[in-house]
Motif scaffolding. Structure first.
Motif, PDB file in Angstrom:
ATOM      1  N   MET A 124      34.983  43.727  34.882  1.00 42.93           N
ATOM      2  CA  MET A 124      34.835  43.631  36.019  1.00 42.93           C
ATOM      3  C   MET A 124      33.403  43.976  36.638  1.00 42.93           C
ATOM      4  O   MET A 124      32.566  44.360  35.522  1.00 42.93           O
ATOM      5  N   PRO A 125      32.695  43.237  37.620  1.00 37.92           N
ATOM      6  CA  PRO A 125      31.433  43.718  37.865  1.00 37.92           C
ATOM      7  C   PRO A 125      31.095  45.200  37.624  1.00 37.92           C
ATOM      8  O   PRO A 125      32.126  45.827  38.061  1.00 37.92           O
ATOM      9  N   PHE A 126      30.115  45.695  37.139  1.00 35.96           N
ATOM     10  CA  PHE A 126      29.912  47.189  37.112  1.00 35.96           C
ATOM     11  C   PHE A 126      30.083  48.127  38.534  1.00 35.96           C
ATOM     12  O   PHE A 126      30.487  49.288  38.252  1.00 35.96           O
ATOM     13  N   LYS A 129      33.531  48.702  38.860  1.00 35.76           N
ATOM     14  CA  LYS A 129      34.425  49.603  38.141  1.00 35.76           C
ATOM     15  C   LYS A 129      34.906  50.871  38.837  1.00 35.76           C
ATOM     16  O   LYS A 129      35.803  51.367  38.483  1.00 35.76           O
TER      17      LYS A 129
END
Ligand SMILES: N[C@@H](CCC(=O)N[C@@H](CS)C(=O)NCC(=O)O)C(=O)O
Length: 224
Positions: A124-126, A129
């Motif tokens: 997933m996009p950082f 997270k």
């Protein structure tokens, strides 16, 4: 002849085991999970609209839902084998409790644990997270893990009363409980701190019918 529509690494392994305990001739049709999604292949929907395993066919009958399958097989083919206590006795009520409990109460928190573990490890996009991780941790610590502890404590205490779940005799309730307990080792930290449950797993794994069913079913690993 009974045909088991069997998905690798799944609940249907216990149906194969029950058929071995019953000493019945049966056919296994194997289906493989999608290695990425772990879902069943679409062909299973041609057997039953839910597309899940286990499903059995027996002549004109198509039956899904493992508890219902276990009850059907024992009632139809189990006469004299004592895989269920006599109907109408307290032991029978206990037996039926376990048949429903395994899927109705014990599997849901185990499934939730699996889903939330997967969410945490999904790409997933950082920036998402930490948010996903926080939601997952909160849900696990406030709901899933306490529930699993309650269930495992309950099961451990029940085995202090008798050698098998429905009484002193092995029954199909033990077969039905095998899958969630095997999953609990991998997903819920079931270990030697609950010695009766671990001993139960050793005893079922030593049964010749259990081992024979593993040979018929192929890959059976509940992963991590
Ligand atoms: N409560 C049902 C659950 C059936 C179920 O979810 N089976 C899993 C295998 S363990 C399955 O088919 N998963 C693949 C999928 O959902 O596509 C039963 O006990 O039969």
């Amino acid at each position: 002849m009974v045909v088991v529509h069997h998905l690798n690494n799944s609940r249907s392994q216990r149906v194969l085991w029950l058929l071995e305990e019953l000493g019945l001739d049966y056919e296994v049709k194997r289906y493989a999970r999608d290695p990425k999604t772990m879902l069943a292949p679409p062909e299973l929907k041609a057997v039953h609209p839910l597309g899940k395993s286990p499903v059995i066919t027996d002549g004109d009958l198509t039956l899904a839902e493992s508890g219902a399958i276990v009850e059907y097989l024992v009632e139809r083919y189990g006469a004299g084998l004592r895989l269920a206590p006599p109907v109408g006795t307290p032991a029978y009520l206990r037996y039926r409790h376990w048949l429903h409990y395994a899927e109705g109460s014990l599997m849901p928190p185990l499934l939730l644990k699996l889903v939330f573990d997967k969410i945490e490890s999904s790409p997933m996009p950082f920036f998402a997270k930490p948010i996903a991780k926080a939601i997952s941790n909160k849900t696990k610590s406030s709901f899933i893990l306490p529930n699993l502890t309650t269930h495992l404590d309950y099961l451990e205490a029940e085995l202090a009363k008798s050698a098998w779940f429905a009484g002193d005799t092995f029954s199909a309730a033990d077969v039905q409980l095998s899958f969630p307990l095997e999953a609990a080792v991998v997903r819920a930290g079931l270990d030697a701190s609950r010695p009766r449950l671990i001993d139960f797993l050793s005893r079922i794994h030593a049964r010749p019918a259990y081992r024979q069913a593993l040979e018929r079913g192929g890959e059976y690993s509940l992963g991590s």
